[in-house]
Design an enzyme around this catalytic site. Structure first.
Site, PDB file in Angstrom:
ATOM      1  N   TYR A 159     -25.440  -7.137 -39.459  1.00  0.00           N
ATOM      2  CA  TYR A 159     -24.176  -6.729 -38.828  1.00  0.00           C
ATOM      3  C   TYR A 159     -23.338  -5.893 -39.805  1.00  0.00           C
ATOM      4  O   TYR A 159     -22.840  -4.827 -39.451  1.00  0.00           O
ATOM      5  CB  TYR A 159     -23.407  -7.982 -38.387  1.00  0.00           C
ATOM      6  CG  TYR A 159     -22.067  -7.694 -37.742  1.00  0.00           C
ATOM      7  CD1 TYR A 159     -21.985  -7.309 -36.409  1.00  0.00           C
ATOM      8  CD2 TYR A 159     -20.877  -7.804 -38.471  1.00  0.00           C
ATOM      9  CE1 TYR A 159     -20.760  -7.035 -35.821  1.00  0.00           C
ATOM     10  CE2 TYR A 159     -19.661  -7.539 -37.885  1.00  0.00           C
ATOM     11  CZ  TYR A 159     -19.604  -7.161 -36.556  1.00  0.00           C
ATOM     12  OH  TYR A 159     -18.384  -6.881 -35.971  1.00  0.00           O
TER      13      TYR A 159
ATOM     14  N   LYS B 169     -22.025  -1.878 -39.607  1.00  0.00           N
ATOM     15  CA  LYS B 169     -20.620  -1.451 -39.641  1.00  0.00           C
ATOM     16  C   LYS B 169     -20.371  -0.490 -40.799  1.00  0.00           C
ATOM     17  O   LYS B 169     -19.524   0.402 -40.691  1.00  0.00           O
ATOM     18  CB  LYS B 169     -19.702  -2.678 -39.693  1.00  0.00           C
ATOM     19  CG  LYS B 169     -19.737  -3.516 -38.409  1.00  0.00           C
ATOM     20  CD  LYS B 169     -19.324  -2.703 -37.171  1.00  0.00           C
ATOM     21  CE  LYS B 169     -19.348  -3.511 -35.888  1.00  0.00           C
ATOM     22  NZ  LYS B 169     -18.948  -2.738 -34.696  1.00  0.00           N
TER      23      LYS B 169
HETATM   24  N1  LIG Z   1     -14.199 -10.258 -32.742  1.00  0.00           N
HETATM   25  C1  LIG Z   1     -13.994  -9.899 -34.000  1.00  0.00           C
HETATM   26  O1  LIG Z   1     -13.467 -10.675 -34.807  1.00  0.00           O
HETATM   27  C2  LIG Z   1     -14.379  -8.537 -34.479  1.00  0.00           C
HETATM   28  C3  LIG Z   1     -15.010  -7.595 -33.683  1.00  0.00           C
HETATM   29  N2  LIG Z   1     -15.311  -6.358 -34.177  1.00  0.00           N
HETATM   30  C4  LIG Z   1     -15.970  -5.337 -33.360  1.00  0.00           C
HETATM   31  O2  LIG Z   1     -15.182  -5.063 -32.206  1.00  0.00           O
HETATM   32  C5  LIG Z   1     -16.027  -4.722 -31.094  1.00  0.00           C
HETATM   33  C6  LIG Z   1     -15.716  -5.643 -29.929  1.00  0.00           C
HETATM   34  O3  LIG Z   1     -15.957  -6.988 -30.344  1.00  0.00           O
HETATM   35  P1  LIG Z   1     -15.621  -8.262 -29.430  1.00  0.00           P
HETATM   36  O4  LIG Z   1     -14.727  -7.898 -28.330  1.00  0.00           O
HETATM   37  O5  LIG Z   1     -15.235  -9.341 -30.357  1.00  0.00           O
HETATM   38  O6  LIG Z   1     -17.088  -8.584 -28.868  1.00  0.00           O
HETATM   39  P2  LIG Z   1     -17.499  -9.353 -27.514  1.00  0.00           P
HETATM   40  O7  LIG Z   1     -18.899  -9.790 -27.724  1.00  0.00           O
HETATM   41  O8  LIG Z   1     -16.475 -10.349 -27.168  1.00  0.00           O
HETATM   42  O9  LIG Z   1     -17.455  -8.182 -26.424  1.00  0.00           O
HETATM   43  C7  LIG Z   1     -18.330  -7.083 -26.523  1.00  0.00           C
HETATM   44  C8  LIG Z   1     -18.535  -6.435 -25.166  1.00  0.00           C
HETATM   45  O10 LIG Z   1     -19.522  -5.395 -25.345  1.00  0.00           O
HETATM   46  C9  LIG Z   1     -20.467  -5.487 -24.293  1.00  0.00           C
HETATM   47  N3  LIG Z   1     -21.758  -4.931 -24.735  1.00  0.00           N
HETATM   48  C10 LIG Z   1     -22.661  -5.518 -25.565  1.00  0.00           C
HETATM   49  N4  LIG Z   1     -23.727  -4.733 -25.696  1.00  0.00           N
HETATM   50  C11 LIG Z   1     -23.502  -3.624 -24.956  1.00  0.00           C
HETATM   51  C12 LIG Z   1     -24.257  -2.453 -24.695  1.00  0.00           C
HETATM   52  N5  LIG Z   1     -25.477  -2.276 -25.201  1.00  0.00           N
HETATM   53  N6  LIG Z   1     -23.723  -1.495 -23.905  1.00  0.00           N
HETATM   54  C13 LIG Z   1     -22.505  -1.695 -23.351  1.00  0.00           C
HETATM   55  N7  LIG Z   1     -21.747  -2.790 -23.553  1.00  0.00           N
HETATM   56  C14 LIG Z   1     -22.252  -3.746 -24.342  1.00  0.00           C
HETATM   57  C15 LIG Z   1     -20.548  -6.974 -23.975  1.00  0.00           C
HETATM   58  O11 LIG Z   1     -21.083  -7.206 -22.683  1.00  0.00           O
HETATM   59  C16 LIG Z   1     -19.089  -7.415 -24.128  1.00  0.00           C
HETATM   60  O12 LIG Z   1     -18.368  -7.298 -22.911  1.00  0.00           O
HETATM   61  C17 LIG Z   1     -17.462  -4.838 -31.623  1.00  0.00           C
HETATM   62  O13 LIG Z   1     -17.937  -3.575 -31.995  1.00  0.00           O
HETATM   63  C18 LIG Z   1     -17.322  -5.749 -32.839  1.00  0.00           C
HETATM   64  O14 LIG Z   1     -18.366  -5.541 -33.768  1.00  0.00           O
HETATM   65  C19 LIG Z   1     -15.008  -6.009 -35.459  1.00  0.00           C
HETATM   66  C20 LIG Z   1     -14.398  -6.893 -36.282  1.00  0.00           C
HETATM   67  C21 LIG Z   1     -14.046  -8.226 -35.876  1.00  0.00           C
HETATM   68  C1  LIG Z   2     -17.163 -11.318 -39.191  1.00  0.00           C
HETATM   69  C2  LIG Z   2     -16.656 -10.016 -38.907  1.00  0.00           C
HETATM   70  O1  LIG Z   2     -16.131  -9.412 -39.761  1.00  0.00           O
HETATM   71  C3  LIG Z   2     -16.807  -9.418 -37.633  1.00  0.00           C
HETATM   72  C4  LIG Z   2     -17.180 -10.217 -36.479  1.00  0.00           C
HETATM   73  O2  LIG Z   2     -16.650  -8.251 -37.515  1.00  0.00           O
END
Ligand SMILES: NC(=O)C1=CN([C@@H]2O[C@H](COP(=O)(O)OP(=O)(O)OC[C@H]3O[C@@H](n4cnc5c(N)ncnc54)[C@H](O)[C@@H]3O)[C@@H](O)[C@H]2O)C=CC1
Ligand SMILES: CC(=O)C(C)=O
Length: 257
Positions: A152, A156
């Site tokens: 992961y 990033k």
């Molecule tokens: N939650 C956190 O603490 C953090 C999240 N992020 C980043 O922020 C972004 C959003 O994260 P969250 O909302 O927490 O994740 P989440 O897992 O809650 O939501 C992600 C969404 O993306 C959709 N998705 C997954 N694969 C897909 C694909 N191939 N094509 C289209 N849609 C797809 C899922 O169905 C889901 O609705 C991600 O890129 C994550 O890496 C970055 C830092 C921290």
């Molecule tokens: C652990 C972390 O930094 C994520 C989910 O982006």
């Protein structure tokens, strides 16, 4: 004429928060997700708030889907102003156990997806002869690599790298490319990370991996989708016109760069 934004992976989590924020600032928004059922539900809920939205199902890792997504946005709303490459997935694995499938899966979605989304949006901005904004989901893990989150974190770091390259190449078209780097937000992603970290630990109980990471946050609370949306909203606005190629941390004081 209202501005038009696409937000990938916006059926839930941070993407939904970003979509709602842009809607409340007058954008027409194309919601997008691979999870069609949740996408349809979210679109209906946002329409119920009188927001101007449509939903497009797609998979960010498929180049054709990303170009189709931009086409659907332009067919519906006539033009495009902002493209948010938000969709991303996680994996928790000790380094010595990382396998090919995990590497391919995470790079396909987190990295290829951002490249294809950026290409599709930039092609449209150049065709329109307008400036445009591309905004990518990075992470604290794009600045600092974490134990158990090796794949992961690598994806990033790659997002941060492509953000810089695209910013340099696209600047002559007045297209800016930036990234937002959230910290610890309590979405489904962190529910999964917590569950997996607990499995690999002798002393952690459910919820404790999340609490352990959160306890390091200087502002003493975990992040909400609104916190993230506030930064994306700024990057989508004219107030950020002179910023490009940056991966900006929004983490309550966790990683200092
Ligand atoms: N939650 C956190 O603490 C953090 C999240 N992020 C980043 O922020 C972004 C959003 O994260 P969250 O909302 O927490 O994740 P989440 O897992 O809650 O939501 C992600 C969404 O993306 C959709 N998705 C997954 N694969 C897909 C694909 N191939 N094509 C289209 N849609 C797809 C899922 O169905 C889901 O609705 C991600 O890129 C994550 O890496 C970055 C830092 C921290
Ligand atoms: C652990 C972390 O930094 C994520 C989910 O982006």
């Amino acid at each position: 004429m209202s501005k038009v934004a696409v937000v990938t992976g916006s059926a839930g989590g941070l993407g939904r928060g970003i979509a709602e924020k842009l809607c409340s600032n007058g954008f027409s928004v194309v919601l997008h997700d691979i999870n069609e059922e949740l996408l349809n539900k979210t679109v209906e809920e946002l329409k119920g708030k009188n927001f101007d939205v449509i939903g497009v199902k797609g998979d960010v890792s498929i180049r054709e889907d990303q170009f189709n997504l931009v086409k659907e946005a332009v067919d519906k709303f006539g033009h495009l102003d902002v493209f948010v490459n938000n969709a991303g997935i996680d994996a928790v694995t000790p380094f010595l156990l990382i396998k090919e499938d995990e590497l391919n899966r995470l790079f396909r979605i987190n990295v290829n997806g951002v490249v294809f989304g950026t290409q599709a949006a930039a092609e449209q901005f150049i065709k329109q002869k307008t400036k445009g904004k591309i905004i990518n989901a990075c992470s604290i893990a794009g600045h600092e690599s974490y134990a158990m989150l090796g794949t992961y974190s690598a994806t990033k770091h790659a997002v941060r790298s492509f953000t810089q390259t695209a910013a340099k190449e696209l600047a002559k078209h007045q297209i800016t490319v930036n990234a937002y780097c959230p910290g610890i937000a309590k979405t489904k992603m962190w529910d999964r990370i917590d569950q997996e970290m607990v499995k690999y630990s002798d002393d952690l109980k459910p919820g404790e991996a999340f609490e352990k990471f959160s306890s390091e946050i200087a502002l003493q609370r975990y992040q909400t989708p609104e916190d993230v949306a506030n930064l994306v909203d700024f990057l989508a606005s004219e107030a950020s016109d002179y910023i490009t190629g940056q991966a900006i941390l929004t983490d309550g004081g966790l990683v200092y760069r």
